[in-house]
Design a protein around this motif. Sequence first.
Motif, PDB file in Angstrom:
ATOM      1  N   PHE A  60       2.236   3.469 -33.544  1.00 42.41           N
ATOM      2  CA  PHE A  60       2.919   3.769 -34.794  1.00 42.41           C
ATOM      3  C   PHE A  60       2.583   5.202 -35.208  1.00 42.41           C
ATOM      4  CE2 PHE A  60      -0.828   1.095 -35.372  1.00 42.41           C
ATOM      5  CZ  PHE A  60      -1.670   1.927 -36.100  1.00 42.41           C
ATOM      6  N   PRO A  61       3.463   5.840 -36.026  1.00 43.46           N
ATOM      7  CA  PRO A  61       3.256   7.242 -36.387  1.00 43.46           C
ATOM      8  C   PRO A  61       2.330   7.463 -37.586  1.00 43.46           C
ATOM      9  CG  PRO A  61       5.360   6.498 -37.225  1.00 43.46           C
ATOM     10  CD  PRO A  61       4.782   5.357 -36.427  1.00 43.46           C
ATOM     11  N   GLU A  62       2.013   6.421 -38.346  1.00 42.71           N
ATOM     12  CA  GLU A  62       1.210   6.583 -39.552  1.00 42.71           C
ATOM     13  C   GLU A  62      -0.221   6.995 -39.208  1.00 42.71           C
ATOM     14  OE1 GLU A  62       4.734   4.498 -40.591  1.00 42.71           O
ATOM     15  OE2 GLU A  62       3.288   3.985 -39.053  1.00 42.71           O
ATOM     16  N   GLU A  63      -0.803   7.745 -40.121  1.00 43.31           N
ATOM     17  CA  GLU A  63      -2.198   8.162 -40.011  1.00 43.31           C
ATOM     18  C   GLU A  63      -2.861   7.912 -41.352  1.00 43.31           C
ATOM     19  OE1 GLU A  63      -2.382  11.847 -37.002  1.00 43.31           O
ATOM     20  OE2 GLU A  63      -1.398  12.336 -38.893  1.00 43.31           O
ATOM     21  N   GLY A  64      -4.174   7.917 -41.375  1.00 43.05           N
ATOM     22  CA  GLY A  64      -4.841   7.778 -42.652  1.00 43.05           C
ATOM     23  C   GLY A  64      -6.309   7.431 -42.501  1.00 43.05           C
ATOM     24  N   TYR A  86      -4.729 -13.095 -26.470  1.00 45.20           N
ATOM     25  CA  TYR A  86      -3.689 -12.352 -27.188  1.00 45.20           C
ATOM     26  C   TYR A  86      -4.332 -11.696 -28.399  1.00 45.20           C
ATOM     27  CZ  TYR A  86       0.580 -11.586 -29.938  1.00 45.20           C
ATOM     28  OH  TYR A  86       1.602 -11.037 -30.683  1.00 45.20           O
ATOM     29  N   TRP A  87      -4.204 -10.385 -28.495  1.00 47.13           N
ATOM     30  CA  TRP A  87      -4.757  -9.589 -29.587  1.00 47.13           C
ATOM     31  C   TRP A  87      -3.624  -9.204 -30.537  1.00 47.13           C
ATOM     32  CZ3 TRP A  87      -9.710  -6.974 -29.923  1.00 47.13           C
ATOM     33  CH2 TRP A  87     -10.623  -7.367 -28.942  1.00 47.13           C
ATOM     34  N   GLU A  88      -3.703  -9.664 -31.772  1.00 46.46           N
ATOM     35  CA  GLU A  88      -2.761  -9.253 -32.819  1.00 46.46           C
ATOM     36  C   GLU A  88      -3.545  -8.425 -33.835  1.00 46.46           C
ATOM     37  OE1 GLU A  88       0.260 -12.478 -34.034  1.00 46.46           O
ATOM     38  OE2 GLU A  88      -1.572 -13.554 -33.452  1.00 46.46           O
ATOM     39  N   ARG A  89      -3.260  -7.119 -33.857  1.00 46.14           N
ATOM     40  CA  ARG A  89      -3.938  -6.237 -34.805  1.00 46.14           C
ATOM     41  C   ARG A  89      -2.896  -5.700 -35.778  1.00 46.14           C
ATOM     42  NH1 ARG A  89      -6.828  -3.677 -29.646  1.00 46.14           N
ATOM     43  NH2 ARG A  89      -4.819  -4.336 -28.873  1.00 46.14           N
ATOM     44  N   SER A  90      -3.148  -5.836 -37.062  1.00 40.22           N
ATOM     45  CA  SER A  90      -2.224  -5.369 -38.100  1.00 40.22           C
ATOM     46  C   SER A  90      -2.963  -4.381 -38.994  1.00 40.22           C
ATOM     47  CB  SER A  90      -1.728  -6.543 -38.946  1.00 40.22           C
ATOM     48  OG  SER A  90      -1.041  -7.477 -38.144  1.00 40.22           O
ATOM     49  N   PHE A  91      -2.364  -3.213 -39.167  1.00 35.00           N
ATOM     50  CA  PHE A  91      -2.935  -2.158 -39.997  1.00 35.00           C
ATOM     51  C   PHE A  91      -2.085  -2.041 -41.249  1.00 35.00           C
ATOM     52  CE2 PHE A  91      -4.191  -1.420 -35.681  1.00 35.00           C
ATOM     53  CZ  PHE A  91      -5.541  -1.135 -35.798  1.00 35.00           C
ATOM     54  N   HIS A  92      -2.720  -2.201 -42.405  1.00 30.99           N
ATOM     55  CA  HIS A  92      -2.006  -2.297 -43.676  1.00 30.99           C
ATOM     56  C   HIS A  92      -2.067  -0.953 -44.410  1.00 30.99           C
ATOM     57  CE1 HIS A  92      -1.897  -6.566 -42.817  1.00 30.99           C
ATOM     58  NE2 HIS A  92      -3.195  -6.487 -42.562  1.00 30.99           N
ATOM     59  N   PHE A  93      -1.086  -0.083 -44.087  1.00 29.87           N
ATOM     60  CA  PHE A  93      -0.963   1.192 -44.787  1.00 29.87           C
ATOM     61  C   PHE A  93      -0.394   0.920 -46.178  1.00 29.87           C
ATOM     62  CE2 PHE A  93      -0.971   2.275 -40.318  1.00 29.87           C
ATOM     63  CZ  PHE A  93      -1.783   3.400 -40.274  1.00 29.87           C
ATOM     64  N   GLN A  94      -0.389   1.906 -47.042  1.00 29.00           N
ATOM     65  CA  GLN A  94       0.028   1.707 -48.421  1.00 29.00           C
ATOM     66  C   GLN A  94       1.452   1.141 -48.533  1.00 29.00           C
ATOM     67  OE1 GLN A  94      -0.424   5.150 -50.909  1.00 29.00           O
ATOM     68  NE2 GLN A  94       0.097   4.047 -52.757  1.00 29.00           N
ATOM     69  N   HIS A  95       2.398   1.631 -47.711  1.00 27.01           N
ATOM     70  CA  HIS A  95       3.799   1.224 -47.853  1.00 27.01           C
ATOM     71  C   HIS A  95       4.340   0.439 -46.664  1.00 27.01           C
ATOM     72  CE1 HIS A  95       4.121   3.531 -51.511  1.00 27.01           C
ATOM     73  NE2 HIS A  95       3.600   4.574 -50.897  1.00 27.01           N
ATOM     74  N   VAL A  96       3.525   0.220 -45.638  1.00 24.49           N
ATOM     75  CA  VAL A  96       4.027  -0.461 -44.450  1.00 24.49           C
ATOM     76  C   VAL A  96       2.857  -1.074 -43.674  1.00 24.49           C
ATOM     77  CG1 VAL A  96       3.929   1.590 -42.945  1.00 24.49           C
ATOM     78  CG2 VAL A  96       5.620  -0.210 -42.482  1.00 24.49           C
ATOM     79  N   THR A  97       3.129  -2.167 -42.985  1.00 23.48           N
ATOM     80  CA  THR A  97       2.143  -2.770 -42.082  1.00 23.48           C
ATOM     81  C   THR A  97       2.590  -2.493 -40.653  1.00 23.48           C
ATOM     82  OG1 THR A  97       1.523  -4.495 -43.639  1.00 23.48           O
ATOM     83  CG2 THR A  97       1.078  -4.927 -41.307  1.00 23.48           C
ATOM     84  N   ARG A  98       1.676  -2.002 -39.827  1.00 20.67           N
ATOM     85  CA  ARG A  98       1.984  -1.706 -38.431  1.00 20.67           C
ATOM     86  C   ARG A  98       1.117  -2.573 -37.528  1.00 20.67           C
ATOM     87  NH1 ARG A  98       6.814   0.362 -38.996  1.00 20.67           N
ATOM     88  NH2 ARG A  98       6.847   2.488 -39.781  1.00 20.67           N
TER      89      ARG A  98
END
Length: 161
Positions: A60-64, A86-98
């Motif tokens: 994903f393009p988000e950084e932070g 199976y690895w499910e990793r979700s990163f919760h940015f302020q406006h979107v989850t990747r």
Amino acid sequence: MIYKEILGDDFNKLHPKLQERYSITMDCPFHGKGIMLHISNGKRWLKPFLRLAVRWKFLFPEEGSNIPFTIRNTSKQLANGDQEIYWERSFHFQHVTRHFNAFMTIDPEQRIVKDYLGEPNLFYSDLTFLVASNGELHIQSGAQRIPSWKMGGSYPAFIRR
């Protein structure tokens, strides 16, 4: 437990929390959450590819900084008898989850974890797992390639940098 199999007796040298973390079986999945201190995605020219990779739960393009994340690992037995994690990793940015998902199996002869990234599997990497004397787990990437390329050729070095 593929990680216990790949590490052998060294698995017992892991910190107890890491032993718990990597003791994934079909009856015992792992769920966790935390804060990623920093996420950076490298070179600017990769941004279009990163935006495209979002659809395959790969990159994903988000950084932070201080990004909350969740992780869920489940296990199943494949038709050939191998265990897959199976690895499910979700990163919760302020406006979107990747998402950054992967499927892992092992090659016991080569003593590597086979890491297939994305859905469908867009990239592949050999991983070597080693336990340090202080109980830390060190994971080193080895050969990397695009599984769909004919003859399993590696992708160009400029992409890896």
